[in-house]
Design an enzyme around this catalytic site. Structure first.
Site, mmCIF file in Angstrom:
data_model
loop_
_atom_site.group_PDB
_atom_site.id
_atom_site.type_symbol
_atom_site.label_atom_id
_atom_site.label_comp_id
_atom_site.label_asym_id
_atom_site.label_seq_id
_atom_site.Cartn_x
_atom_site.Cartn_y
_atom_site.Cartn_z
ATOM 1 N N LEU A 29 2.959 -1.279 1.660
ATOM 2 C CA LEU A 29 2.727 0.041 1.117
ATOM 3 C C LEU A 29 1.358 0.537 1.538
ATOM 4 O O LEU A 29 0.451 -0.237 1.820
ATOM 5 C CB LEU A 29 2.833 0.017 -0.414
ATOM 6 C CG LEU A 29 4.200 -0.397 -0.962
ATOM 7 C CD1 LEU A 29 4.157 -0.462 -2.489
ATOM 8 C CD2 LEU A 29 5.289 0.552 -0.501
ATOM 9 N N CYS A 30 1.222 1.813 1.591
ATOM 10 C CA CYS A 30 0.009 2.576 1.868
ATOM 11 C C CYS A 30 -1.144 1.815 2.532
ATOM 12 O O CYS A 30 -1.206 1.737 3.743
ATOM 13 C CB CYS A 30 -0.446 3.227 0.574
ATOM 14 S SG CYS A 30 -1.743 4.441 0.800
#
Length: 126
Positions: A29-30
């Site tokens: 994620l991110c």
């Protein structure tokens, strides 16, 4: 019909379906995705096309924003060979804005931003 009459895609345009590098960001994620991406592209020349495979639902927002911050060119989604992930492309710039080591959303300090910056000392604090 002559070549100049063609309404098809520009034959001199790079083929975005054949990347210079593919980064597998599946499950990341991110921040983790951007840290992996940044590490993997560090050695590539300007103009290289990179594909990022990701399952991150925020990638369609994060990747263009990160490219805008760093100066890389976001090329958008490309056809994905797998139905469980998306693939996005970007083209590397010759002079990217560097970001902080563990914080890919923050530009790294440059010499011009650190020279002349006041330094806090015990004398100046109460």
């Amino acid at each position: 019909m002559t070549a100049s009459d063609s309404t098809g895609p520009d034959s001199s345009a790079p083929d975005l379906t054949v990347p210079d590098l593919t980064v597998d960001g599946t499950g990341l994620l991110c921040v983790q995705l951007l840290l992996r991406l940044r590490a993997r592209i560090a050695h590539l020349p300007a103009g290289a096309v990179v594909h990022i495979h990701t399952t991150d639902p925020a990638a369609p927002l994060d990747l263009p924003a990160w490219c805008h911050l760093t100066g890389h060119e976001y090329l958008g989604p490309v056809p994905s060979p797998a139905p469980d992930r998306e693939v996005y492309a970007l083209r590397l710039t010759s002079a990217p804005v560097q970001t902080r080591p563990g914080r890919p959303w923050h530009p790294a300090p440059t010499e011009s931003t650190t020279v002349g910056t006041p330094v806090s000392t015990d004398e100046n604090t109460n």
